[in-house]
Design a protein around this motif. Structure first.
Motif: not given
Length: 135
Positions: A96-117
């Protein structure tokens, strides 16, 4: 991958990192991965989550590196690759291409597959939520 708004639930430790980054007017990525596998698990199915820009690894999370991470980036356009790898089982990725402005924060949250939980059913696919915090 889905976008999220600030009304969505962000883990409390990640919210703390976000609060400090906003207070200091930093520009970059706040990354958190929900990996619920115990660190001493001997399962061959463990996942590692990465964010890369080109060949440079910006941040990663696994069962032994669970805390959120903040990565400072210069303002401008960045081509980021979001990757989940599973030992012996391949993985998934997208760019993904993301354009960052000054003072801008991109929050990235991930939940991968967890088959043994067992105590909270894992999703069938790796789930990513990406959102831009207004400055």
């Amino acid at each position: 991958m889905t976008d999220f708004t600030l009304g969505d639930k962000i883990p409390w430790v990640a919210r703390l990192y976000l609060h400090h980054a906003l207070k200091r007017e930093r520009t970059g990525i706040l990354f958190d991965a929900d990996i619920r596998e115990p660190p001493r698990s001997m399962s061959p199915k463990w996942s590692t989550v990465w964010i890369k820009e080109g060949k440079e690894t910006l941040c990663a999370a696994s069962k032994v590196q669970r805390f959120p991470k903040f990565v400072d980036l210069d303002p401008g356009e960045h081509k980021l690759e979001f990757i989940v790898t599973r030992k012996g089982r391949g993985g998934t990725s997208f760019t993904k291409e993301i354009e960052f402005q000054c003072g801008q924060i991109v929050v990235v949250l991930c939940e991968p597959i967890q088959p043994n939980v067992f105590y909270r059913k894992s999703s069938e696919v790796d789930s990513w939520r990406i959102g831009i915090v207004p400055n």
